[in-house]
Design an enzyme around this catalytic site. Structure first.
Site, mmCIF file in Angstrom:
data_model
loop_
_atom_site.group_PDB
_atom_site.id
_atom_site.type_symbol
_atom_site.label_atom_id
_atom_site.label_comp_id
_atom_site.label_asym_id
_atom_site.label_seq_id
_atom_site.Cartn_x
_atom_site.Cartn_y
_atom_site.Cartn_z
ATOM 1 N N ASP A 49 -2.105 11.735 10.424
ATOM 2 C CA ASP A 49 -3.450 11.594 9.875
ATOM 3 C C ASP A 49 -4.157 12.920 10.121
ATOM 4 O O ASP A 49 -3.893 13.582 11.134
ATOM 5 C CB ASP A 49 -4.195 10.455 10.593
ATOM 6 C CG ASP A 49 -5.483 10.029 9.893
ATOM 7 O OD1 ASP A 49 -6.380 10.887 9.730
ATOM 8 O OD2 ASP A 49 -5.597 8.848 9.515
ATOM 9 N N ARG A 70 0.813 -1.202 0.000
ATOM 10 C CA ARG A 70 0.000 0.000 0.000
ATOM 11 C C ARG A 70 0.861 1.273 0.000
ATOM 12 O O ARG A 70 1.804 1.377 -0.794
ATOM 13 C CB ARG A 70 -0.997 -0.063 1.162
ATOM 14 C CG ARG A 70 -2.021 -1.202 1.006
ATOM 15 C CD ARG A 70 -2.769 -1.529 2.277
ATOM 16 N NE ARG A 70 -3.546 -0.421 2.785
ATOM 17 C CZ ARG A 70 -4.771 -0.078 2.370
ATOM 18 N NH1 ARG A 70 -5.368 -0.776 1.423
ATOM 19 N NH2 ARG A 70 -5.414 0.929 2.912
ATOM 20 N N TYR A 83 -7.151 5.323 18.067
ATOM 21 C CA TYR A 83 -6.354 5.631 16.879
ATOM 22 C C TYR A 83 -6.121 7.132 16.763
ATOM 23 O O TYR A 83 -4.988 7.578 16.542
ATOM 24 C CB TYR A 83 -7.067 5.108 15.632
ATOM 25 C CG TYR A 83 -6.423 5.566 14.335
ATOM 26 C CD1 TYR A 83 -5.308 4.908 13.828
ATOM 27 C CD2 TYR A 83 -6.926 6.666 13.631
ATOM 28 C CE1 TYR A 83 -4.709 5.339 12.647
ATOM 29 C CE2 TYR A 83 -6.336 7.096 12.459
ATOM 30 C CZ TYR A 83 -5.224 6.435 11.974
ATOM 31 O OH TYR A 83 -4.630 6.868 10.817
#
Length: 251
Positions: A145, A19, A158
């Site tokens: 993120d 990925r 997370y």
């Protein structure tokens, strides 16, 4: 990159077998770097990628297996880079676990997996790599993120772990200055999770509709930004670049 083969920069990329990590590895290799490809469980994919890169340029890629939750294994991971190539110029903390942990369902196993891969592992890898990166004047790029700053409902552990990595990026930039630069790339919707339950089709469409560019990103979008921060940004440190198609402009 006009360097002799034995002087080419050496970059350790975690989660490099598949990925986004594999795309980062391929692009850095194309830019002239030698690579240490970290993996946890994806041995066949890691070995196949290393073989492909070595066919393109001999002795330019090696693999190493480690669990990011095992601090001793991370020291050995850095040692592999030194043993194989004699130096270390870059660290890309890409490896990450991602799954739902709605409040009320969180247990120690989920905590250890998510914090271990997204925060603890990058910290101890950076610590192990720091002397060698100082020697080479190298750089670290952490993959955070957009939800590090804007938590995602249903993913509190997370989101918190990525927030920790974001804070760590800035803290390490201070600790390792002026010899080592430390930055982060914060992806938005890039390469959907393989588990369709994480983002069912209706949720995916809602995310795209809320993204200014009206599409998801690609692993190459992340890889290009990592390459820039490693090789072409000598006066940038302690920063986070959101690669999110403009999603955070209106979150």
């Amino acid at each position: 990159m006009d360097t002799l083969p034995d002087q080419a920069p050496v970059v350790l990329v975690t989660g490099a077998a598949r990925r986004v990590g594999a795309e980062i590895a391929r692009l850095l290799h194309a830019a002239g770097a030698r690579l240490v490809l970290h993996y946890r469980r994806s041995a066949p994919e890691a070995e196949a990628l290393a073989a492909t890169l070595n066919r393109s340029r001999s002795n330019s890629a090696a693999t190493v297996q480690a669990d990011l939750c095992d601090s001793a294994a991370l020291e050995r991971t850095v040692a592999v880079a030194l043993e194989r190539f004699g130096r270390l110029d870059g660290l890309v903390n890409n490896a990450s676990s991602f799954f739902r942990t709605p409040l009320g369902s969180i247990d120690q196993a989920a905590w250890q997996e998510l914090v271990g891969s997204n925060f603890q592992g990058p910290l101890f890898l950076a610590q192990a790599a720091a002397p060698h990166l100082r020697a080479s004047g190298g750089a670290i790029v952490n993959i955070t993120d957009v939800h590090a700053e804007r938590p995602l409902r249903g993913y509190p552990v997370y989101s918190a772990a990525k927030a920790g990595l974001l804070g760590l990026t800035r803290a390490l930039a201070i600790e390792l200055a002026p010899r080592v630069r430390v930055n982060a790339v914060a992806p938005g919707a890039v390469d959907w999770p393989e588990n369709d339950q994480d983002f069912p089709p209706e949720e995916r469409q809602a995310i795209i509709a809320h993204t200014l560019l009206q599409r998801i990103g690609t692993p190459m979008d992340i890889a290009r930004t990592v390459r820039f921060l490693l090789f072409d940004a000598p006066y940038i440190t302690g920063q986070v670049i959101n690669v999110d198609g403009g999603r955070t402009a209106q979150l």
